[in-house]
Design a protein around this motif. Sequence first.
Motif, PDB file in Angstrom:
ATOM      1  N   PHE A  89       1.206  -0.871   0.123  1.00 21.02           N
ATOM      2  CA  PHE A  89      -0.147   0.210  -0.328  1.00 21.02           C
ATOM      3  C   PHE A  89       0.654   1.164   0.162  1.00 21.02           C
ATOM      4  N   ALA A  90       2.067   1.288   0.786  1.00 20.94           N
ATOM      5  CA  ALA A  90       3.076   2.428   0.642  1.00 20.94           C
ATOM      6  C   ALA A  90       3.803   2.534  -0.020  1.00 20.94           C
ATOM      7  N   ARG A  91       3.785   1.385  -1.041  1.00 21.50           N
ATOM      8  CA  ARG A  91       4.424   1.796  -2.074  1.00 21.50           C
ATOM      9  C   ARG A  91       3.906   2.776  -3.239  1.00 21.50           C
ATOM     10  N   ASN A  92       2.576   2.664  -3.164  1.00 27.37           N
ATOM     11  CA  ASN A  92       2.035   3.460  -4.137  1.00 27.37           C
ATOM     12  C   ASN A  92       2.528   5.187  -3.644  1.00 27.37           C
ATOM     13  N   TYR A  93       2.833   5.486  -2.743  1.00 22.16           N
ATOM     14  CA  TYR A  93       2.969   6.664  -2.056  1.00 22.16           C
ATOM     15  C   TYR A  93       4.853   7.274  -2.481  1.00 22.16           C
ATOM     16  N   GLN A  94       5.253   6.284  -2.601  1.00 25.67           N
ATOM     17  CA  GLN A  94       6.634   6.978  -2.050  1.00 25.67           C
ATOM     18  C   GLN A  94       7.184   7.674  -2.593  1.00 25.67           C
ATOM     19  N   GLU A  95       6.646   8.216  -4.613  1.00 26.29           N
ATOM     20  CA  GLU A  95       6.827   9.761  -4.471  1.00 26.29           C
ATOM     21  C   GLU A  95       7.250  10.401  -3.863  1.00 26.29           C
ATOM     22  N   GLU A  96       6.076  10.204  -2.687  1.00 24.33           N
ATOM     23  CA  GLU A  96       6.344  11.618  -1.987  1.00 24.33           C
ATOM     24  C   GLU A  96       7.165  11.580  -0.994  1.00 24.33           C
ATOM     25  N   SER A  97       8.085  10.212  -0.521  1.00 21.51           N
ATOM     26  CA  SER A  97       8.231  10.381   1.033  1.00 21.51           C
ATOM     27  C   SER A  97       9.673  11.022   0.949  1.00 21.51           C
ATOM     28  N   TRP A  98       9.927  11.529   1.940  1.00 24.01           N
ATOM     29  CA  TRP A  98      11.335  11.808   2.262  1.00 24.01           C
ATOM     30  C   TRP A  98      12.247  11.312   2.437  1.00 24.01           C
ATOM     31  N   LEU A  99      12.132   9.226   2.672  1.00 24.26           N
ATOM     32  CA  LEU A  99      13.475   8.758   2.251  1.00 24.26           C
ATOM     33  C   LEU A  99      13.544   8.625   1.009  1.00 24.26           C
ATOM     34  N   ASN A 100      12.184   8.663  -0.080  1.00 33.84           N
ATOM     35  CA  ASN A 100      12.696   7.973  -1.254  1.00 33.84           C
ATOM     36  C   ASN A 100      13.647   9.205  -2.027  1.00 33.84           C
ATOM     37  N   ARG A 101      13.106  10.776  -1.166  1.00 32.40           N
ATOM     38  CA  ARG A 101      14.056  11.478  -1.651  1.00 32.40           C
ATOM     39  C   ARG A 101      15.392  12.024  -0.686  1.00 32.40           C
ATOM     40  N   GLU A 102      15.367  11.433  -0.267  1.00 35.71           N
ATOM     41  CA  GLU A 102      16.521  11.052   0.628  1.00 35.71           C
ATOM     42  C   GLU A 102      17.945   9.911  -0.976  1.00 35.71           C
ATOM     43  N   ARG A 103      17.028   9.168  -0.872  1.00 36.91           N
ATOM     44  CA  ARG A 103      17.732   7.976  -1.872  1.00 36.91           C
ATOM     45  C   ARG A 103      18.046   8.564  -2.830  1.00 36.91           C
TER      46      ARG A 103
END
Length: 118
Positions: A89-103
């Motif tokens: 479920f959460a993977r659908n929102y990863q683009e909004e993720s602070w963690l994804n931005r840090e990656r």
Amino acid sequence: MNISDLTSKVIGEVGDKRRWRQYKARVGRLPANYRTVVEAFERYLMYAGPGGGVSMLEDLADLFEQSAAAGTPIREVVGEDPVEFIETFARNYQEESWLNRERARLNSAVERAVAEGK
């Protein structure tokens, strides 16, 4: 990191606080067993840190409100592995993720360092 910092990372800036309160009120109106599951997912998401913000939690509330209204059993909603369910479920929102931005920032830094070394 304290719970306030984690909450800020998940719910975002001041503008989202109203939405956060509305989300919490919606969850509070769910039948007890559905509310328990949503609160457990919320807690997991706060500590697992996949990001997604309030919109993800609002969508989670939508799903459980609709499921409760339809009388859909919780197990039919989340399946046999609740962790797999919420991570998918959460993977659908990863683009909004602070963690994804840090990656992305980390990958960019490494690429720049590699290019400078050539």
